[in-house]
Scaffold this motif. Sequence first.
Motif, mmCIF file in Angstrom:
data_model
loop_
_atom_site.group_PDB
_atom_site.id
_atom_site.type_symbol
_atom_site.label_atom_id
_atom_site.label_comp_id
_atom_site.label_asym_id
_atom_site.label_seq_id
_atom_site.Cartn_x
_atom_site.Cartn_y
_atom_site.Cartn_z
ATOM 1 N N PHE A 2 0.640 -1.174 -0.253
ATOM 2 C CA PHE A 2 -0.006 0.320 0.539
ATOM 3 C C PHE A 2 1.080 0.954 0.188
ATOM 4 O O PHE A 2 0.647 2.146 -0.314
ATOM 5 C CB PHE A 2 -1.075 -0.124 1.319
ATOM 6 N N GLU A 3 2.238 0.544 0.381
ATOM 7 C CA GLU A 3 2.447 2.554 0.602
ATOM 8 C C GLU A 3 3.282 2.535 -0.299
ATOM 9 O O GLU A 3 3.878 3.407 -1.087
ATOM 10 C CB GLU A 3 4.057 2.388 1.683
ATOM 11 N N VAL A 4 3.476 1.828 -1.317
ATOM 12 C CA VAL A 4 4.084 2.086 -2.764
ATOM 13 C C VAL A 4 3.036 2.333 -4.233
ATOM 14 O O VAL A 4 3.339 3.485 -4.775
ATOM 15 C CB VAL A 4 4.429 0.512 -3.558
ATOM 16 N N LEU A 5 2.074 2.032 -3.509
ATOM 17 C CA LEU A 5 0.788 2.230 -4.565
ATOM 18 C C LEU A 5 0.612 4.334 -4.094
ATOM 19 O O LEU A 5 0.320 4.985 -4.902
ATOM 20 C CB LEU A 5 -0.292 2.212 -4.089
ATOM 21 N N VAL A 6 0.935 4.449 -2.329
ATOM 22 C CA VAL A 6 0.244 5.922 -2.211
ATOM 23 C C VAL A 6 1.491 6.622 -3.430
ATOM 24 O O VAL A 6 1.624 7.860 -3.335
ATOM 25 C CB VAL A 6 0.338 5.740 -0.993
ATOM 26 N N TYR A 7 2.576 6.278 -2.945
ATOM 27 C CA TYR A 7 4.285 6.869 -3.393
ATOM 28 C C TYR A 7 4.120 7.272 -4.894
ATOM 29 O O TYR A 7 4.620 7.827 -5.407
ATOM 30 C CB TYR A 7 5.407 6.208 -2.779
ATOM 31 N N LEU A 8 3.502 6.183 -5.579
ATOM 32 C CA LEU A 8 3.461 6.214 -7.071
ATOM 33 C C LEU A 8 2.249 7.501 -7.343
ATOM 34 O O LEU A 8 2.409 8.047 -8.065
ATOM 35 C CB LEU A 8 3.007 4.334 -7.585
ATOM 36 N N PHE A 9 1.691 7.442 -6.630
ATOM 37 C CA PHE A 9 0.587 7.680 -6.495
ATOM 38 C C PHE A 9 1.117 9.402 -6.864
ATOM 39 O O PHE A 9 0.698 10.697 -7.884
ATOM 40 C CB PHE A 9 -0.840 7.982 -6.248
ATOM 41 N N GLU A 10 1.235 9.654 -5.600
ATOM 42 C CA GLU A 10 1.422 11.462 -5.131
ATOM 43 C C GLU A 10 2.620 11.840 -5.717
ATOM 44 O O GLU A 10 2.696 12.490 -6.145
ATOM 45 C CB GLU A 10 2.017 11.073 -3.607
ATOM 46 N N ASN A 11 3.775 10.907 -6.309
ATOM 47 C CA ASN A 11 4.760 11.420 -7.374
ATOM 48 C C ASN A 11 5.275 10.893 -8.400
ATOM 49 O O ASN A 11 5.738 12.110 -9.097
ATOM 50 C CB ASN A 11 6.352 10.342 -6.346
ATOM 51 N N TYR A 12 4.166 10.395 -9.306
ATOM 52 C CA TYR A 12 4.117 9.880 -10.526
ATOM 53 C C TYR A 12 2.968 10.059 -11.238
ATOM 54 O O TYR A 12 2.150 11.670 -11.729
ATOM 55 C CB TYR A 12 4.845 9.013 -11.110
ATOM 56 N N ALA A 15 1.064 13.697 -10.856
ATOM 57 C CA ALA A 15 1.408 14.911 -11.544
ATOM 58 C C ALA A 15 1.236 14.019 -13.288
ATOM 59 O O ALA A 15 1.844 14.645 -13.839
ATOM 60 C CB ALA A 15 2.366 14.921 -11.885
ATOM 61 N N ASN A 16 0.815 13.025 -13.407
ATOM 62 C CA ASN A 16 0.457 12.789 -14.652
ATOM 63 C C ASN A 16 2.304 12.251 -15.354
ATOM 64 O O ASN A 16 2.436 12.846 -16.615
ATOM 65 C CB ASN A 16 0.089 13.449 -16.049
ATOM 66 N N ILE A 17 3.315 11.979 -14.540
ATOM 67 C CA ILE A 17 4.305 11.600 -14.966
ATOM 68 C C ILE A 17 4.165 9.881 -15.009
ATOM 69 O O ILE A 17 3.820 9.098 -14.193
ATOM 70 C CB ILE A 17 5.243 11.890 -13.565
ATOM 71 N N ARG A 18 4.898 9.555 -16.217
ATOM 72 C CA ARG A 18 4.273 7.860 -16.702
ATOM 73 C C ARG A 18 6.015 7.416 -16.986
ATOM 74 O O ARG A 18 5.995 6.768 -17.984
ATOM 75 C CB ARG A 18 3.235 7.666 -17.607
ATOM 76 N N THR A 23 12.452 1.954 -14.711
ATOM 77 C CA THR A 23 12.819 3.158 -14.086
ATOM 78 C C THR A 23 12.091 3.200 -12.667
ATOM 79 O O THR A 23 12.627 3.143 -11.891
ATOM 80 C CB THR A 23 13.045 4.263 -15.196
ATOM 81 N N LEU A 24 11.116 3.114 -12.986
ATOM 82 C CA LEU A 24 10.532 3.100 -10.761
ATOM 83 C C LEU A 24 10.685 1.873 -10.590
ATOM 84 O O LEU A 24 10.797 2.395 -9.221
ATOM 85 C CB LEU A 24 8.535 3.011 -12.399
ATOM 86 N N GLU A 25 11.133 0.872 -11.301
ATOM 87 C CA GLU A 25 11.056 0.124 -10.307
ATOM 88 C C GLU A 25 12.915 -0.431 -9.816
ATOM 89 O O GLU A 25 12.972 -0.311 -8.780
ATOM 90 C CB GLU A 25 10.971 -0.980 -11.061
ATOM 91 N N LYS A 26 13.724 0.543 -10.709
ATOM 92 C CA LYS A 26 14.584 0.872 -9.947
ATOM 93 C C LYS A 26 14.574 1.936 -8.889
ATOM 94 O O LYS A 26 15.514 2.255 -7.558
ATOM 95 C CB LYS A 26 15.829 1.686 -10.453
ATOM 96 N N GLU A 27 14.262 3.084 -9.478
ATOM 97 C CA GLU A 27 13.911 4.518 -8.422
ATOM 98 C C GLU A 27 12.742 3.440 -6.323
ATOM 99 O O GLU A 27 13.238 4.345 -5.939
ATOM 100 C CB GLU A 27 12.458 5.336 -8.677
ATOM 101 N N LEU A 28 12.108 2.550 -7.464
ATOM 102 C CA LEU A 28 11.102 2.342 -5.974
ATOM 103 C C LEU A 28 12.311 1.653 -5.168
ATOM 104 O O LEU A 28 11.968 1.957 -3.752
ATOM 105 C CB LEU A 28 9.958 1.756 -6.166
ATOM 106 N N SER A 29 13.018 0.656 -5.778
ATOM 107 C CA SER A 29 13.671 -0.165 -5.075
ATOM 108 C C SER A 29 14.812 0.710 -4.365
ATOM 109 O O SER A 29 15.703 0.687 -3.051
ATOM 110 C CB SER A 29 15.087 -0.785 -5.976
#
Length: 152
Positions: A2-12, A15-18, A23-29
Amino acid sequence: MFEVLVYLFENYFEANIRPDQQTLEKELSAAGFEQEDIHGAFDWFTSLESMTNDSGIASTDSSTSFRIFAEAETKKISQESLSFIMFLEQANVLNAIQRELVIDRAMALAQPEVRLEETRWIVLMALWNQGKAKDYLFVEDAVFSDTKPILH
């Protein structure tokens, strides 16, 4: 997850950044999230988008719908969350199909219980994905704000 979902939503997504998934996987790791949670969040969002595209969400009239919750749903989704979902439907923020989408995405979370805070995020993500978050944000602000709106 769930924390990953919120992080993705708030940061990407908000803001309509896809960026691409790799790339996302590396940043999240790099941000400290576990691979299992990252992949679970990607699957969750992919399912949300797929369900939204396949459902014809905007074309349903929820005035005649009636919902009985399954035992598994009432065990996993808190009573406060279920009441909130029903409130949003009665306030015409969610229609019957959107309600089912929210319930499905709540049930898809890996955690054993979905509380009101998670439910609020799920609703926001689901409606944002459909371009309909404005109505929800107004209602949420009126319900959860410390200051009550003044009607003129």
